[in-house]
Design an enzyme around this catalytic site. Structure first.
Site, PDB file in Angstrom:
ATOM      1  N   GLY A   1      -0.065  -2.512   4.968  1.00  0.00           N
ATOM      2  CA  GLY A   1       0.858  -1.043   5.255  1.00  0.00           C
ATOM      3  C   GLY A   1       1.569  -1.190   5.729  1.00  0.00           C
ATOM      4  N   ARG A   2       1.416  -1.576   7.037  1.00  0.00           N
ATOM      5  CA  ARG A   2       2.052  -1.629   8.640  1.00  0.00           C
ATOM      6  C   ARG A   2       2.007  -2.875   8.819  1.00  0.00           C
ATOM      7  NH1 ARG A   2      -2.441   1.454  12.489  1.00  0.00           N
ATOM      8  NH2 ARG A   2      -2.879   3.017  11.044  1.00  0.00           N
TER       9      ARG A   2
ATOM     10  N   LEU B   1      -6.115  -2.878   8.264  1.00  0.00           N
ATOM     11  CA  LEU B   1      -5.499  -4.050   8.901  1.00  0.00           C
ATOM     12  C   LEU B   1      -5.582  -5.303   8.369  1.00  0.00           C
ATOM     13  CD1 LEU B   1      -6.507  -2.383  12.737  1.00  0.00           C
ATOM     14  CD2 LEU B   1      -4.347  -2.463  11.592  1.00  0.00           C
TER      15      LEU B   1
ATOM     16  N   ALA C   1       1.888   8.808  -1.891  1.00  0.00           N
ATOM     17  CA  ALA C   1       1.244   9.897  -2.317  1.00  0.00           C
ATOM     18  C   ALA C   1       1.784  10.638  -2.479  1.00  0.00           C
ATOM     19  CB  ALA C   1       0.194  10.587  -1.015  1.00  0.00           C
TER      20      ALA C   1
ATOM     21  N   SER D   1       0.687  -0.938  -0.411  1.00  0.00           N
ATOM     22  CA  SER D   1      -0.288   0.060  -0.538  1.00  0.00           C
ATOM     23  C   SER D   1       0.990   1.653   0.126  1.00  0.00           C
ATOM     24  CB  SER D   1      -1.023  -0.139   1.148  1.00  0.00           C
ATOM     25  OG  SER D   1      -2.345   0.429   1.332  1.00  0.00           O
ATOM     26  N   PRO D   2       0.595   2.042  -0.817  1.00  0.00           N
ATOM     27  CA  PRO D   2       0.927   3.500  -0.085  1.00  0.00           C
ATOM     28  C   PRO D   2       1.196   4.176   1.272  1.00  0.00           C
ATOM     29  CG  PRO D   2      -0.941   3.195  -1.185  1.00  0.00           C
ATOM     30  CD  PRO D   2      -0.584   2.060  -1.521  1.00  0.00           C
TER      31      PRO D   2
ATOM     32  N   GLN E   1       0.798   6.848  -6.521  1.00  0.00           N
ATOM     33  CA  GLN E   1      -0.478   7.310  -6.130  1.00  0.00           C
ATOM     34  C   GLN E   1       0.287   9.190  -6.332  1.00  0.00           C
ATOM     35  OE1 GLN E   1      -1.492   7.921  -1.920  1.00  0.00           O
ATOM     36  NE2 GLN E   1      -3.355   6.115  -2.526  1.00  0.00           N
TER      37      GLN E   1
ATOM     38  N   ARG F   1      -7.571   5.426  -5.528  1.00  0.00           N
ATOM     39  CA  ARG F   1      -8.068   5.536  -4.147  1.00  0.00           C
ATOM     40  C   ARG F   1      -9.501   6.072  -3.383  1.00  0.00           C
ATOM     41  NH1 ARG F   1      -4.652   3.485   1.227  1.00  0.00           N
ATOM     42  NH2 ARG F   1      -4.412   1.409   0.514  1.00  0.00           N
TER      43      ARG F   1
ATOM     44  N   TYR G   1      -8.305  14.249   1.535  1.00  0.00           N
ATOM     45  CA  TYR G   1      -7.800  15.383   0.548  1.00  0.00           C
ATOM     46  C   TYR G   1      -8.393  15.762  -0.212  1.00  0.00           C
ATOM     47  CZ  TYR G   1      -3.847  12.634   3.397  1.00  0.00           C
ATOM     48  OH  TYR G   1      -3.829  13.051   4.564  1.00  0.00           O
TER      49      TYR G   1
END
Length: 372
Positions: free
Chosen positions: A325-326, A303, A57, A22-23, A100, A230, A182
């Protein structure tokens, strides 16, 4: 073969598996330019066996940055710096690379998270945030500048120029950021968009500008290169007009008609009043609904940390890809471990073949490692 490790076609791009990095914003650029940190960070993630790596991003203009440290692609200098990162990635990995592209809108001029993440005043080195309407992200903040029609044309052109640079750099795919509060999400949500022109009010009007940006980017990008979006599927606000899953489906149907190649389904970000029920896979049901109702390839994110959890999401048809991501920051070789657990196969550099535990060599296919 485990469903997570089946290939997937996105327009002219073929992914070897359903795992996407993931970005993830790093807030470590210098005036938009990639730095040595990006070399180290992305180099590590590119060796992990995922099907696609999406860069963080990346601002399409200087004022479109979230923080002073955000990556950018508005200048020749930005492009040159990022070209060096891509040369390194291409030389060390065959992973597919996406970028992205986004504009922070009223969430621009923020401090990095480790510095508090709050709005930086102009007198302290910040800049004037831009937005659909003169409504601040938080009540105590000064109002952003409400964009006039001519300014919207300029920002749309910024997206096109950044996309053109991305193509020139050799990215395999482009994702437009219309989530997390955003700018493009701000146009979609009535929480941030109170305009009284043809870009505000009705759902059709609120969708108009994000759809115009998508149209412009899609037209500027070669047909074989996929373009995804996204989205935040819900604002997580119940007591005032907000962006909802049903509206996300409507937006997705419009994007589908215009040739979108995937929808990356996240949520939230437009209001400090949001109440998100965070837990394992807490956004998967949103991706599942978009996939079911819109019928385009869908990415689930949020998650997703365990191999069998990711496998079930794909196998059960809840999403076509999972974005991590994490989990991959904590374990950049997540896909290796998932392949070992699920009897899948990923690509691994030959320099690392002998790192696999006994009995797990099939993770990298039919590999041999010997010495004279």
């Amino acid at each position: 073969m485990a469903h997570l490790f089946e290939p997937l076609a996105l327009r002219g791009l073929s992914l070897p598996n359903r795992i996407m990095v993931s970005p993830m914003c790093q807030y470590s650029a210098s005036n938009g330019n990639a730095t040595a940190w990006h070399q180290a960070h992305l180099g590590s993630l590119a060796l992990g066996g995922a099907g696609m790596l999406c860069l963080e991003a990346t601002a399409v203009s200087q004022e479109g940055r979230i923080t002073p440290g955000c990556l950018g692609l508005w200048s020749d200098e930005n492009e040159t710096a990022l070209a060096g990162v891509l040369r390194m990635l291409r030389a060390s990995s065959s992973i597919k690379l996406a970028i992205q592209l986004g504009h922070a809108g009223r969430k621009a001029s923020s401090a990095a998270p480790w510095n508090g993440g709050q709005l930086i005043a102009i007198e302290d080195g910040g800049w004037q945030p831009l937005a659909p309407s003169a409504l601040p992200q938080k009540p105590q903040e000064p109002a952003p500048h409400a964009l006039a029609a001519g300014e919207l044309d300029r920002i749309k052109a910024d997206f096109v120029r950044a996309a053109t640079r991305a193509v020139r750099l050799g990215f395999d795919a482009i994702e437009l950021h219309a989530a997390h509060g955003y700018l493009l999400h701000q146009f979609l949500s009535p929480i941030a968009n109170r305009r009284d022109d043809h870009y505000g009010g009705s759902l059709e009007n609120r969708m108009r500008y994000p759809l115009e940006v998508f149209d412009a980017v899609r037209a500027a990008v070669p047909d074989a290169i996929p373009v995804g979006v996204r989205v935040s599927a819900t604002d997580w606000i119940d007591d005032e007009p907000s962006w909802t899953p049903d509206q996300t489906v409507e937006f997705g149907m419009c994007l589908k008609a215009k040739g979108v190649d995937w929808l990356d389904v996240s949520s939230g970000g437009v209001s400090h009043r949001q109440r998100i029920p965070v837990g394992p896979g807490y956004q998967v049901h949103l991706a599942q609904a978009v996939k079911r109702e819109v019928g385009v390839p869908t990415v689930a994110v949020g998650l997703i940390t365990e191999p069998r959890q990711a496998q079930a999401i794909v196998a059960d048809g809840q999403a076509d890809l999972v974005a991590l991501g994490r989990a991959v920051l904590y374990n950049p070789r997540w896909a290796w471990h998932a392949a070992a657990e699920l009897d899948g196969k990923v690509e691994g550099p030959p320099q690392y073949w002998r790192s696999l535990p006994a009995g797990k060599s099939a993770v990298f296919g039919n590999t041999t490692f010997g010495m004279r």
